[in-house]
Design an enzyme around this catalytic site. Sequence first.
Site, PDB file in Angstrom:
ATOM      1  N   SER A  49       0.829  -1.213   0.000  1.00 49.41           N
ATOM      2  CA  SER A  49       0.000   0.000   0.000  1.00 49.41           C
ATOM      3  C   SER A  49       0.865   1.264   0.000  1.00 49.41           C
ATOM      4  CB  SER A  49      -0.952  -0.060   1.191  1.00 49.41           C
ATOM      5  OG  SER A  49      -1.898   0.962   1.110  1.00 49.41           O
ATOM      6  N   ASP A  59      -9.884  -3.322  -5.338  1.00 50.99           N
ATOM      7  CA  ASP A  59      -8.962  -2.370  -4.737  1.00 50.99           C
ATOM      8  C   ASP A  59      -9.006  -1.087  -5.548  1.00 50.99           C
ATOM      9  OD1 ASP A  59      -6.877  -0.961  -3.683  1.00 50.99           O
ATOM     10  OD2 ASP A  59      -5.313  -2.427  -4.165  1.00 50.99           O
ATOM     11  N   HIS A  94      -7.864  -4.829  -0.959  1.00 50.53           N
ATOM     12  CA  HIS A  94      -6.774  -4.031  -0.390  1.00 50.53           C
ATOM     13  C   HIS A  94      -6.642  -4.261   1.122  1.00 50.53           C
ATOM     14  CE1 HIS A  94      -4.033  -0.565  -0.934  1.00 50.53           C
ATOM     15  NE2 HIS A  94      -4.277  -0.358   0.361  1.00 50.53           N
TER      16      HIS A  94
END
Length: 400
Positions: A188, A340, A370
Amino acid sequence: MGFKALCLGLFCALCASYIYITIPGNIEEYWKVIALFTVAKTCTFMDMCFENLGIMKHGDLISMIFSLDYTQPLSDENVTVTNTIFVDTLVRLYLPKRKSEIRRPAVIYIHGGGFCFGSFKQKAYDSLNRWTANKLNAVVVGLDYRLAPQHHFPAQFEDSFTAVKFLQDKILRKYGVDPTRICLSGDSSGGNLAAAVTQQVQIDLEIKHKIKLQALIYPILQIIDSCLPSHKENELGIILAKDLGIKLVSSYLTTDETVTQAMRRNQHMPLESRHLFKFVNWSTLLPKKYRKNHVYTEPVLGRHNYSLPALMDIRASPLLANDSQLQNLPSTYILTCQYDCVRDDGLMYVTRLQNVGVQITHDHIENGFHGALSFMVSPVYLRLGLRIKDMYISWLDKNL
Ligand SMILES: *[C@@H]1O[C@H](CO)[C@@H](O)[C@H](O)[C@H]1NC(C)=O
Ligand SMILES: *[C@@H]1O[C@H](CO)[C@@H](O)[C@H](O)[C@H]1NC(C)=O
Ligand SMILES: *[C@@H]1O[C@H](CO)[C@@H](O)[C@H](O)[C@H]1NC(C)=O
Ligand SMILES: *[C@@H]1O[C@H](CO)[C@@H](O)[C@H](O)[C@H]1NC(C)=O
């Protein structure tokens, strides 16, 4: 009385969150994910309430919840674990106890959390780094960095870059690491930092040994276009909704709310950024399968006249590097998840790296979402989290 009211409030918030939650039918462990998602939404909602009531600042409640999950540096039978400082940055070192005939490889892991939250101390990252050290007989370093909104770009980038450089210069020999076998990894926002630091290390003349591998797990790689197909499809995404993503990323850059609002409308870029959009043009860079029936619209530029150079900085948006800069990059692993909001960042980086001949391994998880890597230790583990861990570690094992 106060406690009862709080419980009632929490209960109502949970119910309200649950009602507004929809998740795709093909998600594994459906009910577990619904429960996790409900709790996550409730926490963000309570955080907003506390902010409006003036009890806490935005994000304080969430930081508090994150810190409940922090672990101490505990060694085990296989790995010696210590916290230490690299320059000004707190790191956790994992040194395998097993003997090694040859010099060991090293993995540097940069945690996610939207630039605003998290630490290598979180149980999931601690386990991941411990596993990596044990499985690969590698020296592993978990990095922390200053967090937004107290600290803005480039603080997060600089902390990571400085720590990596320090490791290369001062630390590797001490622990018998082979300087030609280093991987930089992150998920991320940590994937953003790993990608940005890798780009800079490869062109830094002071750094003798370059990075051998980079591993980017559902990375955020650009902030100039907030209207990609994945943004549209995952507006209410599991864990990371588009609105929350924009709030976190804009906090990385500035405290100016105007920027956040402009990003929501995709009208945040200045006129002189026009030449950068070819690097994130999803209508040419995204495989057909993901473009679906989405229609590309040119961005609206120059709507605002705030001055924010970070918006055009490749250290904040690694996707903005031109082809000759990308050619220097090492062999790369990218993992993307279908559900995501930032999926297309990763997919476009895959295309761009392939176009310039960088060796790349791409795993796409059709029913993934995610942040799942944060759920792979009890009591909140998901099979998806464990699968991501296994994919990442087995790639490392083959390539480092
Ligand atoms: C130590 O390593 C062995 C072999 O890989 C493994 O079976 C064991 O579970 C590890 N111990 C810990 C505490 O992780
Ligand atoms: C993006 O690509 C499309 C063609 O697929 C083209 O029409 C458009 O001008 C491009 N836009 C930018 C900003 O590069
Ligand atoms: C640009 O900024 C100035 C000062 O903040 C403001 O007065 C002006 O209206 C702004 N112009 C535009 C086009 O937004
Ligand atoms: C790519 O960017 C670098 C650094 O900004 C610049 O020196 C170089 O000329 C650019 N190359 C191309 C082909 O545009």
